[in-house]
Design a protein around this motif. Sequence first.
Motif, PDB file in Angstrom:
ATOM      1  N   LYS A   1       1.266   2.095 -13.351  1.00  0.00           N
ATOM      2  CA  LYS A   1       1.457   3.535 -13.440  1.00  0.00           C
ATOM      3  C   LYS A   1       1.675   3.972 -14.881  1.00  0.00           C
ATOM      4  CE  LYS A   1       4.257   7.381 -11.708  1.00  0.00           C
ATOM      5  NZ  LYS A   1       3.159   8.192 -11.243  1.00  0.00           N
TER       6      LYS A   1
ATOM      7  N   GLN B   1      -1.128  10.218  -0.269  1.00  0.00           N
ATOM      8  CA  GLN B   1      -1.636  10.657   1.030  1.00  0.00           C
ATOM      9  C   GLN B   1      -0.596  10.545   2.136  1.00  0.00           C
ATOM     10  OE1 GLN B   1      -5.076  12.000   1.557  1.00  0.00           O
ATOM     11  NE2 GLN B   1      -4.262  12.318  -0.503  1.00  0.00           N
TER      12      GLN B   1
ATOM     13  N   ALA C   1      -4.310   9.400  -4.019  1.00  0.00           N
ATOM     14  CA  ALA C   1      -2.932   8.911  -3.958  1.00  0.00           C
ATOM     15  C   ALA C   1      -2.050   9.970  -3.300  1.00  0.00           C
ATOM     16  CB  ALA C   1      -2.425   8.596  -5.357  1.00  0.00           C
TER      17      ALA C   1
ATOM     18  N   LYS D   1       2.093   1.643  -3.507  1.00  0.00           N
ATOM     19  CA  LYS D   1       1.012   2.112  -4.375  1.00  0.00           C
ATOM     20  C   LYS D   1       0.770   3.607  -4.170  1.00  0.00           C
ATOM     21  CE  LYS D   1      -1.621  -2.216  -4.542  1.00  0.00           C
ATOM     22  NZ  LYS D   1      -2.871  -2.865  -4.103  1.00  0.00           N
ATOM     23  N   ASP D   2       0.738   4.018  -2.906  1.00  0.00           N
ATOM     24  CA  ASP D   2       0.481   5.421  -2.605  1.00  0.00           C
ATOM     25  C   ASP D   2       1.546   6.323  -3.215  1.00  0.00           C
ATOM     26  OD1 ASP D   2      -1.223   7.308  -0.912  1.00  0.00           O
ATOM     27  OD2 ASP D   2       0.786   7.787  -0.183  1.00  0.00           O
TER      28      ASP D   2
ATOM     29  N   ASP E   1      -5.873   4.828 -10.716  1.00  0.00           N
ATOM     30  CA  ASP E   1      -5.483   3.427 -10.561  1.00  0.00           C
ATOM     31  C   ASP E   1      -5.955   2.859  -9.232  1.00  0.00           C
ATOM     32  OD1 ASP E   1      -3.965   3.210 -13.004  1.00  0.00           O
ATOM     33  OD2 ASP E   1      -2.446   4.471 -12.040  1.00  0.00           O
ATOM     34  N   MET E   2      -5.946   3.677  -8.186  1.00  0.00           N
ATOM     35  CA  MET E   2      -6.214   3.186  -6.843  1.00  0.00           C
ATOM     36  C   MET E   2      -7.684   3.238  -6.449  1.00  0.00           C
ATOM     37  SD  MET E   2      -2.967   4.854  -4.832  1.00  0.00           S
ATOM     38  CE  MET E   2      -3.428   4.113  -3.265  1.00  0.00           C
TER      39      MET E   2
ATOM     40  N   ASP F   1       0.831  -1.212   0.000  1.00  0.00           N
ATOM     41  CA  ASP F   1       0.000   0.000   0.000  1.00  0.00           C
ATOM     42  C   ASP F   1       0.860   1.253   0.000  1.00  0.00           C
ATOM     43  OD1 ASP F   1      -2.471  -1.154  -0.176  1.00  0.00           O
ATOM     44  OD2 ASP F   1      -2.942  -1.017   1.958  1.00  0.00           O
TER      45      ASP F   1
ATOM     46  N   LEU G   1       1.422   5.108  -7.706  1.00  0.00           N
ATOM     47  CA  LEU G   1       0.218   5.113  -8.543  1.00  0.00           C
ATOM     48  C   LEU G   1      -0.566   6.407  -8.393  1.00  0.00           C
ATOM     49  CD1 LEU G   1      -1.106   1.455  -8.070  1.00  0.00           C
ATOM     50  CD2 LEU G   1       0.556   2.326  -9.722  1.00  0.00           C
ATOM     51  N   GLY G   2      -1.536   6.609  -9.276  1.00  0.00           N
ATOM     52  CA  GLY G   2      -2.428   7.764  -9.204  1.00  0.00           C
ATOM     53  C   GLY G   2      -3.784   7.373  -8.668  1.00  0.00           C
ATOM     54  N   ALA G   3      -4.624   8.372  -8.421  1.00  0.00           N
ATOM     55  CA  ALA G   3      -5.952   8.133  -7.863  1.00  0.00           C
ATOM     56  C   ALA G   3      -6.803   7.269  -8.781  1.00  0.00           C
ATOM     57  CB  ALA G   3      -6.644   9.465  -7.583  1.00  0.00           C
TER      58      ALA G   3
END
Length: 289
Positions: free
Chosen positions: A288, A226, A224, A211-212, A219-220, A208, A215-217
């Motif tokens: 990404k 945060q 992102a 990913k944060d 994708d998630m 996680d 990746l971008g919002a």
Amino acid sequence: MALDGRVEAAMLRAMALVQSGVAPPRLGAALPYAVFPGGARIRPTILLSVALACGDDRPGLSDAAAVALELIHCASLVHDDLPAFDDADLRRGKATVHRAFGEPLAVLAGDSLIVLAFEVLARAGGDAPERALRLVAHLAQRTGMPHGICAGQGWESETQIDLDAYHRAKTGALFIAATQMGALAAGQDAEPWEELGARIGAAFQVADDLKDALLGAEDMGKPAGQDAAHGRPSAVAALGVSGAVAHLRDILGGAIASIPACPGEAMLAQMVRAYAEKMTPARLTAAKG
């Protein structure tokens, strides 16, 4: 029935308990909004997988344990997204509960889901009351203080943070609950299953964090970046991307070896391998770009 179908059917039965013509309509709508559609339902799937590996001689109790665990997880997401914490606008690709229903109803929805989790376990406990009591105790321990997800959230308010303790409580607690409650529901000892749950939870937390950062919002399905925005502890902040990747691999390397001896040991090993594939950094960076 496949495990995902079994989980969803049990979730629908549980949600029916809070639907009533005399209930406040907007709060009544906020609860299923927070629960459906679900994410990957990873925690209840792990719980049922362990129960099956151990014999699953009380499937009704296993289903109740899986639902209770997922309700706690959903409640934690509702509360995490509140303005007092992450102040997030997006969760699972749609508006967060507090954006859709307002902050007061979001607080009440999260609280109601927590209470419902224990009601579901209590209702299922008549067939095996000693097991049900152990399940209640384990779920409470992994939800509250000092080792549960409440403790994990509390670490974010400390000036000095123990990263391992933070990750073990914030994310690892419910994965430990998943493996131990699966064993308990099937009448087995919980203690040998702690390491597997802790390793899976630690791996998911590091994944996680990656990913944060990577990746971008879109994708998630949620905001992102945060961790950096809120100054939260993370494996990426502490170790860098390459260090976090190495740490993730180390954690996964011991997960399969930690599976206790049981009739379904091979099936569980395959499950861990499948989750490891989903969590690999190569997949993250490919997503990404």
